[in-house]
Design an enzyme around this catalytic site. Structure first.
Site, short mmCIF file in Angstrom:
data_model
loop_
_atom_site.label_atom_id
_atom_site.label_comp_id
_atom_site.label_asym_id
_atom_site.label_seq_id
_atom_site.Cartn_x
_atom_site.Cartn_y
_atom_site.Cartn_z
N LYS A 43 0.70 -1.35 -0.09
CA LYS A 43 0.21 0.23 -0.12
C LYS A 43 0.92 1.25 0.04
O LYS A 43 1.91 1.09 0.41
CB LYS A 43 -0.69 -0.23 1.37
CG LYS A 43 -0.21 0.02 2.49
CD LYS A 43 -0.78 -0.46 3.81
CE LYS A 43 -0.02 -0.10 5.00
NZ LYS A 43 -0.80 -0.98 6.16
N TYR A 263 17.20 29.12 9.63
CA TYR A 263 15.89 30.01 9.89
C TYR A 263 15.85 30.06 11.47
O TYR A 263 16.16 29.25 12.02
CB TYR A 263 14.59 29.34 9.46
CG TYR A 263 14.29 29.37 7.80
CD1 TYR A 263 14.08 30.86 7.38
CD2 TYR A 263 14.33 28.54 7.02
CE1 TYR A 263 14.09 30.88 6.07
CE2 TYR A 263 13.93 28.47 5.74
CZ TYR A 263 13.82 30.02 4.98
OH TYR A 263 13.65 29.90 3.94
#
Ligand SMILES: *Cc1c(COP(=O)(O)O)cnc(C)c1O
Length: 366
Positions: A43, A263
């Protein structure tokens, strides 16, 4: 790893897929459960590895399992001929007809699906699985409804009989947790008078719980070479990683102690630092929440990520690796650096990282 066909000429993040390792992992699982049939779980695009590619590499499986109908249809369109179970079953009468036309095997988990089956007229006998909820409390019939729903399925003339049974384990990765034996006992109590094949074991179930080894097992994560258990790696289970995620260094500079990086300036150089940038970020599926100190491999040496992960780049402290230069390879996880370890540094599980590699990442098979 054969260098010749795994050298990516670009500077960008890329994934190497060791298809032979997938086939060997399947064989290893066969040796663990020689008497069980294996339904290989592919899956979510085969946990990020490519659904058709993995179906072909795992051609020795007795069946495949996918979550949704369109995944099953993709396999059939790609020429896959093994049995295919669809774990979420069908959602409507039209979808049931798609299952019948493509010879998919829906897992029946809810009474409304039985209603649809009773009102359908299917030409071929359809194979379905009946899912029992033994404690996961996600999909499956509750024990109290099991007998009557199974009787209704047995009465459907368009279904292949006997209907095989399935359940899912909630805590099998915790080998100390008594809940798994509770689920297994409940499953046997409810199904003991039914002459059907059964399947309850995922990877953790088949490795750690002997009583979970029934006629069918449903390994997923182990086929990709990854351990289902916390604090362990695939190598501990004698498995080989299929996916290796790599990129290259694109900048290196020397900065002084006290320099903030990235950042927010979250990480501040504690010493004079050889600071490098590698071309990978959360836009490629590298986890944004990987903390400073998460290891990468450069020249076979573990070096720490520092500062926040950005969309296209990460920053590394290369002070301990003076020979590293722009253009050198950086392994983010895979061969030599277990994805299990990176997941724990990022506060998640390896499944999440494998599934999260994004479309722009080039794939190289070997
Ligand atoms: C995903 C899944 C599996 C495979 O689990 P792994 O932990 O990857 O082995 C098995 N059964 C069901 C129902 C699943 O959803």
């Amino acid at each position: 790893m054969p260098a010749s066909n795994t050298e990516d000429p670009t500077r960008a993040a890329h994934v190497l897929l060791n298809l032979g390792a997938a086939a060997r992992n399947l064989r290893r699982i066969r040796n663990v459960v020689p008497n069980a049939r294996i339904m290989a779980v592919i899956k979510a695009n085969a946990y990020g590895h490519g659904i058709l590619r993995m179906a072909r590499s795992l051609a020795g499986a007795d069946a495949f399992a996918v979550a949704r109908t369109d995944e099953g249809l993709t396999l059939r369109e790609g020429g896959i001929t093994q049995r295919i179970a669809v774990l979420q079953g069908f959602g409507s009468r039209e979808e049931l007809e798609e299952h019948a036309a493509a010879d998919l095997e829906p897992v029946i988990h809810s009474d409304w699906q039985v209603d649809i089956l009773e009102n359908a007229s299917l030409r071929t006998p359809l194979r379905v699985w009946l899912k029992l909820d033994t404690g996961m409390h996600r999909l499956g019939m509750l024990p109290a409804e099991f007998d009557s729903l199974l009787a209704r399925l047995n009465a459907c003339s368009s279904l292949a009989q006997p209907v095989p049974l399935m359940s899912h384990l909630a805590n099998a990765d915790d080998v100390e947790d008594a809940f798994t034996e509770h689920q297994l006992t409940l499953f046997r109590d409810i199904t003991q008078s039914v002459a059907s094949e059964s399947s309850v074991a995922n990877s953790a179930g088949l490795l750690a719980w002997h009583n979970a080894r029934m006629e069918w097992v449903r390994p997923g994560i182990t086929l990709y070479g990854v351990s289902p258990f916390p604090e362990r790696t695939g190598a501990d289970e004698d498995l080989e990683p299929v996916m290796t995620f790599r990129t290259r260094l694109i900048s290196i500079k020397q900065v002084e102690a006290g320099t903030p990086v990235g950042y927010g300036g979250d990480w501040v150089c504690p010493h004079a630092t050889r600071l490098a940038v590698a071309a990978v970020g959360y836009g490629d599926g590298y986890p944004r929440l990987a903390r400073s100190g998460t290891p990468v491999l450069v020249h076979g040496q573990r070096l720490p990520l520092v500062g926040r992960v950005s969309m296209d780049m990460i920053t590394l402290d290369l002070t301990e690796c003076p020979e590293a230069k722009v253009g050198d390879l950086v392994t983010l996880w895979g061969e030599g650096l277990p994805v299990e370890e990176i997941a724990s540094h990022a506060g998640t599980i390896p499944y999440d990282l494998l599934c999260g590699v994004t479309q722009r990442v080039k794939i190289i098979e070997y």
